[in-house]
Motif scaffolding. Structure first.
Motif, PDB file in Angstrom:
ATOM      1  N   ASP A 158       8.927   7.728 -20.475  1.00  0.00           N
ATOM      2  CA  ASP A 158       9.632   7.863 -19.201  1.00  0.00           C
ATOM      3  C   ASP A 158      10.141   6.480 -18.802  1.00  0.00           C
ATOM      4  O   ASP A 158       9.385   5.627 -18.320  1.00  0.00           O
ATOM      5  N   THR A 159      11.441   6.241 -19.009  1.00  0.00           N
ATOM      6  CA  THR A 159      12.020   4.913 -18.710  1.00  0.00           C
ATOM      7  C   THR A 159      11.963   4.600 -17.224  1.00  0.00           C
ATOM      8  O   THR A 159      11.823   3.434 -16.839  1.00  0.00           O
ATOM      9  N   GLU A 160      12.069   5.632 -16.380  1.00  0.00           N
ATOM     10  CA  GLU A 160      12.015   5.409 -14.931  1.00  0.00           C
ATOM     11  C   GLU A 160      10.649   4.886 -14.515  1.00  0.00           C
ATOM     12  O   GLU A 160      10.536   3.935 -13.721  1.00  0.00           O
ATOM     13  N   LEU A 161       9.579   5.477 -15.061  1.00  0.00           N
ATOM     14  CA  LEU A 161       8.236   5.012 -14.737  1.00  0.00           C
ATOM     15  C   LEU A 161       7.992   3.605 -15.267  1.00  0.00           C
ATOM     16  O   LEU A 161       7.334   2.779 -14.612  1.00  0.00           O
ATOM     17  N   GLN A 162       8.519   3.309 -16.453  1.00  0.00           N
ATOM     18  CA  GLN A 162       8.364   1.964 -17.000  1.00  0.00           C
ATOM     19  C   GLN A 162       9.072   0.934 -16.137  1.00  0.00           C
ATOM     20  O   GLN A 162       8.563  -0.172 -15.911  1.00  0.00           O
ATOM     21  N   SER A 163      10.259   1.284 -15.636  1.00  0.00           N
ATOM     22  CA  SER A 163      10.994   0.369 -14.760  1.00  0.00           C
ATOM     23  C   SER A 163      10.237   0.132 -13.460  1.00  0.00           C
ATOM     24  O   SER A 163      10.138  -1.003 -12.989  1.00  0.00           O
ATOM     25  N   ALA A 220       0.827  -1.203   0.000  1.00  0.00           N
ATOM     26  CA  ALA A 220       0.000   0.000   0.000  1.00  0.00           C
ATOM     27  C   ALA A 220       0.866   1.261   0.000  1.00  0.00           C
ATOM     28  O   ALA A 220       0.609   2.217  -0.742  1.00  0.00           O
ATOM     29  N   LEU A 221       1.921   1.262   0.828  1.00  0.00           N
ATOM     30  CA  LEU A 221       2.823   2.415   0.861  1.00  0.00           C
ATOM     31  C   LEU A 221       3.562   2.587  -0.468  1.00  0.00           C
ATOM     32  O   LEU A 221       3.775   3.718  -0.925  1.00  0.00           O
ATOM     33  N   THR A 222       3.929   1.472  -1.089  1.00  0.00           N
ATOM     34  CA  THR A 222       4.626   1.537  -2.382  1.00  0.00           C
ATOM     35  C   THR A 222       3.722   2.108  -3.459  1.00  0.00           C
ATOM     36  O   THR A 222       4.133   2.977  -4.241  1.00  0.00           O
ATOM     37  N   VAL A 223       2.484   1.638  -3.503  1.00  0.00           N
ATOM     38  CA  VAL A 223       1.524   2.148  -4.494  1.00  0.00           C
ATOM     39  C   VAL A 223       1.279   3.639  -4.284  1.00  0.00           C
ATOM     40  O   VAL A 223       1.267   4.429  -5.245  1.00  0.00           O
ATOM     41  N   ARG A 224       1.098   4.042  -3.042  1.00  0.00           N
ATOM     42  CA  ARG A 224       0.868   5.465  -2.746  1.00  0.00           C
ATOM     43  C   ARG A 224       2.047   6.308  -3.221  1.00  0.00           C
ATOM     44  O   ARG A 224       1.856   7.363  -3.849  1.00  0.00           O
ATOM     45  N   TYR A 225       3.247   5.856  -2.944  1.00  0.00           N
ATOM     46  CA  TYR A 225       4.432   6.620  -3.338  1.00  0.00           C
ATOM     47  C   TYR A 225       4.547   6.700  -4.857  1.00  0.00           C
ATOM     48  O   TYR A 225       4.815   7.765  -5.425  1.00  0.00           O
ATOM     49  N   VAL A 226       4.337   5.581  -5.533  1.00  0.00           N
ATOM     50  CA  VAL A 226       4.471   5.559  -6.997  1.00  0.00           C
ATOM     51  C   VAL A 226       3.426   6.452  -7.647  1.00  0.00           C
ATOM     52  O   VAL A 226       3.718   7.164  -8.626  1.00  0.00           O
ATOM     53  N   LEU A 227       2.195   6.437  -7.137  1.00  0.00           N
ATOM     54  CA  LEU A 227       1.151   7.278  -7.715  1.00  0.00           C
ATOM     55  C   LEU A 227       1.487   8.761  -7.559  1.00  0.00           C
ATOM     56  O   LEU A 227       1.300   9.558  -8.487  1.00  0.00           O
ATOM     57  N   VAL A 228       1.987   9.134  -6.381  1.00  0.00           N
ATOM     58  CA  VAL A 228       2.346  10.540  -6.159  1.00  0.00           C
ATOM     59  C   VAL A 228       3.485  10.955  -7.074  1.00  0.00           C
ATOM     60  O   VAL A 228       3.450  12.015  -7.721  1.00  0.00           O
ATOM     61  N   VAL A 229       4.527  10.129  -7.154  1.00  0.00           N
ATOM     62  CA  VAL A 229       5.683  10.450  -7.995  1.00  0.00           C
ATOM     63  C   VAL A 229       5.307  10.459  -9.465  1.00  0.00           C
ATOM     64  O   VAL A 229       5.778  11.306 -10.236  1.00  0.00           O
ATOM     65  N   SER A 230       4.458   9.539  -9.862  1.00  0.00           N
ATOM     66  CA  SER A 230       4.062   9.452 -11.270  1.00  0.00           C
ATOM     67  C   SER A 230       3.331  10.705 -11.721  1.00  0.00           C
ATOM     68  O   SER A 230       3.558  11.207 -12.831  1.00  0.00           O
ATOM     69  N   ARG A 231       2.458  11.222 -10.870  1.00  0.00           N
ATOM     70  CA  ARG A 231       1.748  12.448 -11.236  1.00  0.00           C
ATOM     71  C   ARG A 231       2.721  13.605 -11.419  1.00  0.00           C
ATOM     72  O   ARG A 231       2.598  14.403 -12.359  1.00  0.00           O
ATOM     73  N   GLY A 232       3.707  13.694 -10.517  1.00  0.00           N
ATOM     74  CA  GLY A 232       4.682  14.766 -10.631  1.00  0.00           C
ATOM     75  C   GLY A 232       5.551  14.640 -11.868  1.00  0.00           C
ATOM     76  O   GLY A 232       5.832  15.629 -12.561  1.00  0.00           O
ATOM     77  N   ARG A 233       5.972  13.421 -12.205  1.00  0.00           N
ATOM     78  CA  ARG A 233       6.824  13.212 -13.377  1.00  0.00           C
ATOM     79  C   ARG A 233       6.040  13.451 -14.666  1.00  0.00           C
ATOM     80  O   ARG A 233       6.590  13.909 -15.664  1.00  0.00           O
ATOM     81  N   GLN A 234       4.763  13.082 -14.660  1.00  0.00           N
ATOM     82  CA  GLN A 234       3.957  13.292 -15.859  1.00  0.00           C
ATOM     83  C   GLN A 234       3.793  14.770 -16.168  1.00  0.00           C
ATOM     84  O   GLN A 234       3.697  15.168 -17.327  1.00  0.00           O
TER      85      GLN A 234
END
Length: 310
Positions: free
Chosen positions: A214-219, A191-205
């Motif tokens: 975005d190779t980082e998001l794909q990885s 749950a913590l991992t998903v929350r972190y990835v969603l927050v970071v993904s929005r910022g990177r997008q």
């Protein structure tokens, strides 16, 4: 008995599946870090130990070799300890892998120090030792089922196991350690991992130009797929066994003497054993380099045979 025999039907398949996974992962050509590879190899090796000790040795001695050395009282008790230690190790290896991926994705400052091959080796070795020590009391749970010419054969739970507060406390502790606490920790870290990835993904997008990959998001997406499929299958396949053990302690022991009780217990055991081979199929489905290495390993002997025939 029918469900126990159905477990034996899969015995030739399950060890081979895990041996193939270990062989492919040890080659180090799957595009995974050495740290991840260590955890995946440990899970496959632990699953292989469960398969050999539980459905193969434990079930086969009961059904086909009731008078062999494996069915003596001492060997039976030792086998129960081995099954418990191997099963508990598999559970905690899955939790350790989940925590490692949580650190790698969410704790970038800690990643360099924790997500290393050396730390993974220490964690795996420590878990093996702790699980073995925690399983030793199971040796004293059983008494001989019958004695012939002074030789104790088979093993069954002592009556005190179901009436003693000490043994009840130990069984509750064992159930909490395998797999209730790992369940909670795996769900929490996921749950913590998903929350972190969603927050970071929005910022990177927002920062990434439209149409740019975005190779980082794909990885991270590939890591999440591997993480969730392993932990998700683990939880699903263990749920029946956990619910049975909880119900078993809440109702009289006579519950397991009826047909529904025996079916529930055997189904839980069968699904738990099945969880020992699912990771290899998960690697095959989610990891393209793993599939490539698997194909290469299958076709190489055929290519060599054709060259030899020519």
């Amino acid at each position: 008995m029918i469900l126990e025999r159905s477990q034996l039907l899969t015995c030739p398949v399950l060890p081979a599946v895990n041996l193939v996974a270990i062989a492919v992962l040890l080659r180090g050509r799957c595009g995974l870090s050495r740290c991840i590879t260590r955890y995946l190899v440990a899970m496959a090796a632990g699953a292989l130990t469960v398969i050999i000790s539980d459905p193969i040795l434990k079930m086969m001695r009961l059904i086909y070799f009731p008078h062999s050395l494996l069915n003596t009282w001492a060997a039976c008790c030792l086998l129960e300890v081995l099954v418990s230690a191997a099963t508990e190790s598999c559970v905690w290896f899955t939790m350790a892998f989940t925590f490692d991926r949580f650190v790698a994705i969410c704790c970038l400052k800690l990643k360099a120090r924790y997500c290393t091959e050396r730390v993974a080796t220490v964690v795996i070795g420590g878990l093996c030792l702790l699980c073995s020590l925690e399983s030793i009391p199971w040796y004293f749970v059983y008494e001989p089922e019958y004695v012939i010419n002074g030789v104790a054969w088979a093993c069954q739970e002592k009556p005190s196991f179901y009436h003693s507060a000490t043994w009840a406390s130990y069984e509750v502790l064992h159930l909490l350690l395998t797999p209730c606490i790992p369940f909670v920790l795996i769900l929490l870290f996921n749950a913590l991992t998903v929350r972190y990835v969603l927050v970071v993904s929005r910022g990177r997008q927002r920062l990434t130009r439209q149409g740019t990959k975005d190779t980082e998001l794909q990885s991270r997406r590939r890591s999440l797929i591997l993480l969730f499929t392993i932990s998700g299958s683990f939880i699903l396949l263990w749920t029946t066994k956990v619910l049975f053990h909880i119900y078993h302690r809440l109702v009289p022991y006579s519950f397991v003497d009826n047909v529904m009780g025996m079916v529930a217990e055997s189904t839980g055991d069968m699904l738990q054993v099945l969880s020992s081979c699912t990771n290899t199929f998960i690697y095959t489905v989610t990891q393209t380099p793993f599939r490539a290495e698997l194909r290469r390993g299958i076709t190489y002997p055929l290519h060599w045979i054709l060259q030899f025939v020519k």
